[in-house]
Structure formats: structure tokens, C-alpha cells
Enzyme design. Structure first.
Site, PDB file in Angstrom:
ATOM      1  N   GLY A 163      -8.114   6.372   2.283  1.00  0.00           N
ATOM      2  CA  GLY A 163      -7.603   7.627   2.801  1.00  0.00           C
ATOM      3  C   GLY A 163      -6.302   7.985   2.109  1.00  0.00           C
ATOM      4  O   GLY A 163      -5.631   7.115   1.524  1.00  0.00           O
ATOM      5  N   GLN A 174       1.858  11.789   0.778  1.00  0.00           N
ATOM      6  CA  GLN A 174       1.824  10.666  -0.163  1.00  0.00           C
ATOM      7  C   GLN A 174       1.781  11.130  -1.617  1.00  0.00           C
ATOM      8  O   GLN A 174       2.011  10.344  -2.533  1.00  0.00           O
ATOM      9  CB  GLN A 174       0.617   9.759   0.114  1.00  0.00           C
ATOM     10  CG  GLN A 174       0.702   9.030   1.447  1.00  0.00           C
ATOM     11  CD  GLN A 174      -0.491   8.123   1.646  1.00  0.00           C
ATOM     12  OE1 GLN A 174      -1.522   8.566   2.130  1.00  0.00           O
ATOM     13  NE2 GLN A 174      -0.374   6.871   1.247  1.00  0.00           N
ATOM     14  N   CYS A 181      -1.644   0.379   2.800  1.00  0.00           N
ATOM     15  CA  CYS A 181      -1.353   1.788   2.532  1.00  0.00           C
ATOM     16  C   CYS A 181      -1.038   1.925   1.048  1.00  0.00           C
ATOM     17  O   CYS A 181      -0.300   1.102   0.497  1.00  0.00           O
ATOM     18  CB  CYS A 181      -0.152   2.211   3.380  1.00  0.00           C
ATOM     19  SG  CYS A 181       0.370   3.903   3.112  1.00  0.00           S
ATOM     20  N   LEU A 182      -1.563   2.958   0.423  1.00  0.00           N
ATOM     21  CA  LEU A 182      -1.300   3.155  -1.006  1.00  0.00           C
ATOM     22  C   LEU A 182       0.184   3.364  -1.281  1.00  0.00           C
ATOM     23  O   LEU A 182       0.652   3.118  -2.389  1.00  0.00           O
ATOM     24  CB  LEU A 182      -2.100   4.354  -1.540  1.00  0.00           C
ATOM     25  CG  LEU A 182      -3.625   4.164  -1.611  1.00  0.00           C
ATOM     26  CD1 LEU A 182      -4.285   5.435  -2.127  1.00  0.00           C
ATOM     27  CD2 LEU A 182      -3.997   2.980  -2.485  1.00  0.00           C
ATOM     28  N   HIS A 230      -4.295   6.234  10.972  1.00  0.00           N
ATOM     29  CA  HIS A 230      -3.309   5.906   9.935  1.00  0.00           C
ATOM     30  C   HIS A 230      -2.912   7.159   9.140  1.00  0.00           C
ATOM     31  O   HIS A 230      -1.716   7.435   8.943  1.00  0.00           O
ATOM     32  CB  HIS A 230      -3.918   4.840   9.004  1.00  0.00           C
ATOM     33  CG  HIS A 230      -3.075   4.468   7.827  1.00  0.00           C
ATOM     34  ND1 HIS A 230      -2.606   3.181   7.613  1.00  0.00           N
ATOM     35  CD2 HIS A 230      -2.622   5.194   6.767  1.00  0.00           C
ATOM     36  CE1 HIS A 230      -1.905   3.151   6.492  1.00  0.00           C
ATOM     37  NE2 HIS A 230      -1.901   4.360   5.961  1.00  0.00           N
ATOM     38  N   GLU A 231      -3.916   7.913   8.696  1.00  0.00           N
ATOM     39  CA  GLU A 231      -3.623   9.082   7.840  1.00  0.00           C
ATOM     40  C   GLU A 231      -2.933  10.201   8.625  1.00  0.00           C
ATOM     41  O   GLU A 231      -2.033  10.851   8.108  1.00  0.00           O
ATOM     42  CB  GLU A 231      -4.902   9.610   7.183  1.00  0.00           C
ATOM     43  CG  GLU A 231      -5.616   8.623   6.267  1.00  0.00           C
ATOM     44  CD  GLU A 231      -4.735   7.976   5.224  1.00  0.00           C
ATOM     45  OE1 GLU A 231      -3.754   8.607   4.780  1.00  0.00           O
ATOM     46  OE2 GLU A 231      -5.017   6.816   4.855  1.00  0.00           O
ATOM     47  N   HIS A 287       0.738   9.741   8.884  1.00  0.00           N
ATOM     48  CA  HIS A 287       1.503  10.171   7.701  1.00  0.00           C
ATOM     49  C   HIS A 287       2.003  11.612   7.852  1.00  0.00           C
ATOM     50  O   HIS A 287       3.080  11.954   7.362  1.00  0.00           O
ATOM     51  CB  HIS A 287       0.626  10.105   6.445  1.00  0.00           C
ATOM     52  CG  HIS A 287       0.560   8.752   5.789  1.00  0.00           C
ATOM     53  ND1 HIS A 287       1.664   8.127   5.265  1.00  0.00           N
ATOM     54  CD2 HIS A 287      -0.477   7.915   5.558  1.00  0.00           C
ATOM     55  CE1 HIS A 287       1.303   6.961   4.728  1.00  0.00           C
ATOM     56  NE2 HIS A 287       0.008   6.803   4.898  1.00  0.00           N
TER      57      HIS A 287
HETATM   58 CO    CO Z   1      -1.073   5.174   4.269  1.00  0.00          CO
END
Ligand code: CO
Length: 157
Positions: free
Chosen positions: A46, A51, A90-91, A132-133, A136
Site C-alpha cells: 500500500g 509518502q 512501511c515503505l 495503516h494507509e 498516513h
Molecule cells: Co506506511
């Protein structure tokens, strides 16, 4: 389509609240395309717009190679229930993981790339990823919610 530069933990943009998309136009569709390409390139499940440095309420999710791609514009959680604690990464926090408590089930309403409203229900890993997303978009990283590893489990770090 283009791969966008990722923002990493410590970057103030990741702590800011994203703004609602007022009009679903070609610019937003290009952002969705770029976010998908960037997520695939980095092998993520995701990605949220902040991000890639864009403070708009836009999220893409694909929880597995053969899974459906989900695109969300202005997503809102209508319902959530249950509880699960699993390791996640997480990226924007490369090379780390940690345990986080998430709902077992979520029901989300959002706009698609044509500006049409839809509702999606997710359970298990999809529910984790949605939660999670969407965090953000409110400037929350999983590391802000991290819990100690459950008894008998290795800490992810
Ligand atoms: Co993340």
C-alpha cells in the site's frame, strides 16, 4: 507514469494531515498511476499520497501480486470491529517492522478514479493495510502505534 520519490520517517510531511480531494481530475488519476507504479517498484502492499510528498487524501493498495488493486480517494472508515496484532512495515520506514493493533474488519467508503462513490469491506491483512494507509492521511505512522512483541514472538526490529 513515473516513479515518485518516497519520503522517509523524520520528514515532517509524514506527520501532517492530508487535504480532501475537491475534484477527481486527470492530475489525480496521474497521481494514482504514479503511486501504483512506485508501490510496485518498492514491493509495497500500500502507499499513501503523503509518502510521495503530496498532502492529499489518496491511497493505493494491493495486498498480493494476484490481488485486486484498490484505489481510494477521500476514504472514510464507516465501521470497524475486532482486533488483531501483527507485525507490519512501511515503505517510509525501510528495513524495520513492528507489532501494531488493528481492527480485524473495516468498511470503507471512498471515491474511485472516476469520482464515483464505492464501499469496500476488508478483513485480515486487507483490514490492516487499509487501517495503516488511512493513518498516513492523518499524519500517523505505524511506529507511533507500535506495541511490544507478543509473548514468545521475536520483536521485528
Ligand atoms: Co506506511
Amino acid at each position: 507514469m513515473a516513479i515518485r520519490n518516497l519520503r522517509y520517517v523524520g520528514d515532517a510531511i509524514l506527520t501532517k494531515k492530508s487535504k480532501e480531494v475537491k475534484e477527481v481530475n486527470n492530475k489525480i488519476r496521474a497521481l494514482l498511476d504514479d503511486m501504483l507504479e512506485t508501490m510496485h517498484e518498492k514491493n509495497g502492499a500500500g502507499l499513501a499520497a503523503p509518502q510521495v510528498g503530496i498532502l492529499k487524501r489518496v491511497v493505493v493498495i494491493q495486498v498480493g501480486e494476484d490481488s485486486e488493486v484498490h484505489e481510494f480517494i477521500n476514504p472514510v472508515i464507516l465501521e470497524s470491529r475486532g482486533e488483531q496484532i501483527n507485525p507490519e512495515g512501511c515503505l517510509s520506514v525501510p528495513g524495520e517492522s513492528g507489532y501494531v493493533k488493528r481492527p480485524e474488519y473495516v468498511k470503507v467508503m471512498a471515491l474511485d478514479r472516476n469520482g464515483e462513490e464505492f464501499i469496500l469491506e476488508g478483513e485480515g491483512y486487507l483490514a490492516i493495510t487499509i487501517s495503516h494507509e488511512l493513518d498516513h492521511l492523518d499524519g500517523i505512522l505505524y511506529v507511533d502505534k507500535k506495541e511490544p512483541a507478543p509473548e514468545g514472538e521475536e520483536d521485528g526490529d
